[in-house]
Design a protein around this motif. Structure first.
Motif, PDB file in Angstrom:
ATOM      1  N   ARG A  31       0.837  -1.200   0.000  1.00  9.05           N
ATOM      2  CA  ARG A  31       0.000   0.000   0.000  1.00  9.05           C
ATOM      3  C   ARG A  31       0.873   1.252   0.000  1.00  9.05           C
ATOM      4  O   ARG A  31       0.508   2.269  -0.576  1.00  9.05           O
ATOM      5  CB  ARG A  31      -0.953  -0.035   1.199  1.00  9.05           C
ATOM      6  N   ASP A  32       2.066   1.199   0.669  1.00  9.98           N
ATOM      7  CA  ASP A  32       2.976   2.330   0.605  1.00  9.98           C
ATOM      8  C   ASP A  32       3.501   2.520  -0.811  1.00  9.98           C
ATOM      9  O   ASP A  32       3.670   3.640  -1.281  1.00  9.98           O
ATOM     10  CB  ASP A  32       4.152   2.125   1.569  1.00  9.98           C
ATOM     11  N   LEU A  78     -19.143   2.143  -3.716  1.00  2.88           N
ATOM     12  CA  LEU A  78     -19.036   3.014  -4.881  1.00  2.88           C
ATOM     13  C   LEU A  78     -19.595   4.383  -4.528  1.00  2.88           C
ATOM     14  O   LEU A  78     -20.738   4.499  -4.078  1.00  2.88           O
ATOM     15  CB  LEU A  78     -19.805   2.404  -6.055  1.00  2.88           C
ATOM     16  N   GLN A  79     -18.783   5.403  -4.726  1.00  4.26           N
ATOM     17  CA  GLN A  79     -19.177   6.755  -4.341  1.00  4.26           C
ATOM     18  C   GLN A  79     -20.469   7.175  -5.039  1.00  4.26           C
ATOM     19  O   GLN A  79     -20.650   6.948  -6.237  1.00  4.26           O
ATOM     20  CB  GLN A  79     -18.062   7.744  -4.678  1.00  4.26           C
ATOM     21  N   ASP A  80     -21.380   7.771  -4.275  1.00  4.89           N
ATOM     22  CA  ASP A  80     -22.662   8.271  -4.772  1.00  4.89           C
ATOM     23  C   ASP A  80     -23.587   7.159  -5.270  1.00  4.89           C
ATOM     24  O   ASP A  80     -24.560   7.428  -5.978  1.00  4.89           O
ATOM     25  CB  ASP A  80     -22.451   9.304  -5.893  1.00  4.89           C
ATOM     26  N   TYR A 115     -11.937  -2.352  -7.024  1.00  2.41           N
ATOM     27  CA  TYR A 115     -10.829  -1.512  -6.570  1.00  2.41           C
ATOM     28  C   TYR A 115      -9.535  -2.313  -6.485  1.00  2.41           C
ATOM     29  O   TYR A 115      -9.544  -3.529  -6.292  1.00  2.41           O
ATOM     30  CB  TYR A 115     -11.122  -0.943  -5.167  1.00  2.41           C
ATOM     31  N   HIS A 116      -8.417  -1.601  -6.615  1.00  2.00           N
ATOM     32  CA  HIS A 116      -7.122  -2.103  -6.169  1.00  2.00           C
ATOM     33  C   HIS A 116      -6.695  -1.185  -5.043  1.00  2.00           C
ATOM     34  O   HIS A 116      -6.385  -0.023  -5.281  1.00  2.00           O
ATOM     35  CB  HIS A 116      -6.085  -2.067  -7.300  1.00  2.00           C
ATOM     36  N   SER A 117      -6.747  -1.694  -3.823  1.00  2.00           N
ATOM     37  CA  SER A 117      -6.596  -0.848  -2.635  1.00  2.00           C
ATOM     38  C   SER A 117      -7.677   0.229  -2.701  1.00  2.00           C
ATOM     39  O   SER A 117      -8.855  -0.080  -2.774  1.00  2.00           O
ATOM     40  CB  SER A 117      -5.183  -0.280  -2.540  1.00  2.00           C
ATOM     41  N   ASP A 118      -7.291   1.514  -2.745  1.00  2.00           N
ATOM     42  CA  ASP A 118      -8.306   2.565  -2.793  1.00  2.00           C
ATOM     43  C   ASP A 118      -8.462   3.156  -4.189  1.00  2.00           C
ATOM     44  O   ASP A 118      -9.068   4.210  -4.353  1.00  2.00           O
ATOM     45  CB  ASP A 118      -7.982   3.666  -1.781  1.00  2.00           C
ATOM     46  N   SER A 119      -7.939   2.482  -5.206  1.00  2.00           N
ATOM     47  CA  SER A 119      -8.014   2.975  -6.586  1.00  2.00           C
ATOM     48  C   SER A 119      -9.170   2.300  -7.315  1.00  2.00           C
ATOM     49  O   SER A 119      -9.140   1.074  -7.563  1.00  2.00           O
ATOM     50  CB  SER A 119      -6.701   2.702  -7.329  1.00  2.00           C
ATOM     51  N   TYR A 120     -10.180   3.083  -7.676  1.00  2.00           N
ATOM     52  CA  TYR A 120     -11.338   2.562  -8.391  1.00  2.00           C
ATOM     53  C   TYR A 120     -10.947   2.208  -9.817  1.00  2.00           C
ATOM     54  O   TYR A 120     -10.303   3.000 -10.519  1.00  2.00           O
ATOM     55  CB  TYR A 120     -12.459   3.593  -8.379  1.00  2.00           C
ATOM     56  N   GLU A 127     -12.370  -5.158   0.093  1.00  2.00           N
ATOM     57  CA  GLU A 127     -11.028  -4.574   0.031  1.00  2.00           C
ATOM     58  C   GLU A 127     -10.738  -3.662   1.221  1.00  2.00           C
ATOM     59  O   GLU A 127      -9.576  -3.440   1.558  1.00  2.00           O
ATOM     60  CB  GLU A 127     -10.868  -3.808  -1.295  1.00  2.00           C
ATOM     61  N   ARG A 128     -11.774  -3.064   1.841  1.00  2.00           N
ATOM     62  CA  ARG A 128     -11.616  -2.275   3.068  1.00  2.00           C
ATOM     63  C   ARG A 128     -10.563  -1.175   2.927  1.00  2.00           C
ATOM     64  O   ARG A 128      -9.694  -1.011   3.783  1.00  2.00           O
ATOM     65  CB  ARG A 128     -11.214  -3.177   4.241  1.00  2.00           C
ATOM     66  N   ALA A 129     -10.641  -0.402   1.869  1.00  2.00           N
ATOM     67  CA  ALA A 129      -9.584   0.583   1.619  1.00  2.00           C
ATOM     68  C   ALA A 129     -10.176   1.933   1.247  1.00  2.00           C
ATOM     69  O   ALA A 129     -11.186   2.027   0.556  1.00  2.00           O
ATOM     70  CB  ALA A 129      -8.667   0.097   0.487  1.00  2.00           C
ATOM     71  N   GLY A 130      -9.507   2.990   1.717  1.00  2.00           N
ATOM     72  CA  GLY A 130      -9.839   4.344   1.304  1.00  2.00           C
ATOM     73  C   GLY A 130     -11.170   4.830   1.835  1.00  2.00           C
ATOM     74  O   GLY A 130     -11.782   4.242   2.729  1.00  2.00           O
TER      75      GLY A 130
END
Length: 318
Positions: A6-7, A105-107, A115-120, A151-154
């Protein structure tokens, strides 16, 4: 180099990662056209239909993809880019395990995005399910094994209860329940035309529960980060050990999983190429006449490693 994945994703989003992405030179690779056959003449889009329906999926070698929807480095960075083929082509070319990772998913308060980590990745769960359903309708002798992960991210991370609520929304409100096989490892006859759901999310439903180590359903090798002078050598040793373990235990009552992917400070393309060249292809090519039940074998960029993908399919027919 021993850096948390993630880093790496966060670092690569900056100018250093962009510069490296622009300068990455990929070694020579193998490619395939759509609608191919394996060296043994198996059509990759319907290879499972050639197998006896009484065979358990536990008795198979199942090629798969890791982070199956991460096609575009613009939706993250090159650190999170793991595939070039979309889901329809993966299935056509013989992939039968999909690694599907979701956040909210936002909205869209009822939906799950991939997602991959917090990347949609600009694809929704219903898009993936529709693609799988279309493929299975066209090839009803096939099945797809799907790891569905929270994924529990972002900022779109979901707690257990909300993730389960949204899964139920897909199954019941959107009508996907009939697409799935839910409970226990099925025979091919039972699984054909369906997605075998593997739950990588907390639930009380008695589903097939994923493990990145070992549980009652799985025995998994997924070393994606390690230290030492030759981390890819260490990863290669783990891959070989898992292949050997599966070969020597053909009636083992768990699903073997052997990830060919590695992060740990390397670009996915370069780590994948090195592992294929140094370890995976030599191992498989030396054993082309040896039937094996290797279980699920997820990889990055199967379009670059079609020879490996097809050798894995052929393992079911020797």
């Amino acid at each position: 180099m021993d850096i948390a994945r993630r880093d790496l994703l966060k670092w690569a989003a900056g100018t250093g990662g962009s510069a490296l992405a622009a300068g990455l030179a990929l070694p020579g690779t193998a490619r395939a056209a759509a609608g191919t056959t394996t060296p043994r003449g198996l059509p990759t889009d319907r290879w499972m239909s050639r197998l006896d329906g009484g065979l358990s999926v536990l008795g198979l070698t199942v090629p798969g993809t890791h982070d199956s929807c991460c096609q575009n480095p613009a939706y993250g960075t090159e650190w999170s880019h793991t595939q070039n083929w979309g889901i329809p082509q993966q299935l056509t070319e013989g992939v039968r395990f999909l690694d599907i990772r979701c956040n909210g998913l936002q909205d869209a308060p009822d939906e799950l995005g991939i997602y991959h980590s917090d990347s949609y990745q600009h694809i929704r769960l219903q898009d993936v399910l529709d693609q799988c359903r279309a493929f299975l309708r066209s090839q009803p002798g096939e099945t797809v094994l799907m790891r569905l992960r929270n994924e529990r991210a972002g900022g779109q991370a979901l707690d257990d209860a909300e993730f389960m609520r949204r899964v139920n929304h897909y199954l019941d409100d959107l009508g996907y329940r009939g697409l799935f096989h839910f409970y226990g490892w099925p025979t091919l006859a039972t699984a054909r035309g369906k997605i075998v759901l593997i739950a990588d999310f907390a639930n009380p439903w008695g589903l097939i529960d994923w493990s990145s180590g070992e549980n009652g359903y799985f025995d998994t090798q997924d070393l994606w980060q390690t230290g030492g002078l030759d981390p890819l050598g260490t990863k290669g040793q783990r891959i070989v050990a898992q292949f050997d373990r599966a070969f020597l235990n053909p009636t083992y009552p768990k699903m073997f999983v052997n990830f060919l992917s590695y992060a740990g400070g390397y670009w996915p393309k370069t780590s994948s190429q090195a592992l294929m060249d140094r370890t995976v292809y030599p191992y498989l090519s030396a054993r082309t006449q040896q039937r094996a039940r290797f279980g699920i074998v997820p990889m990055d960029f199967p379009d670059f490693h079609v020879n490996v993908l097809q050798m894995l399919i052929d393992k079911n027919f020797i």
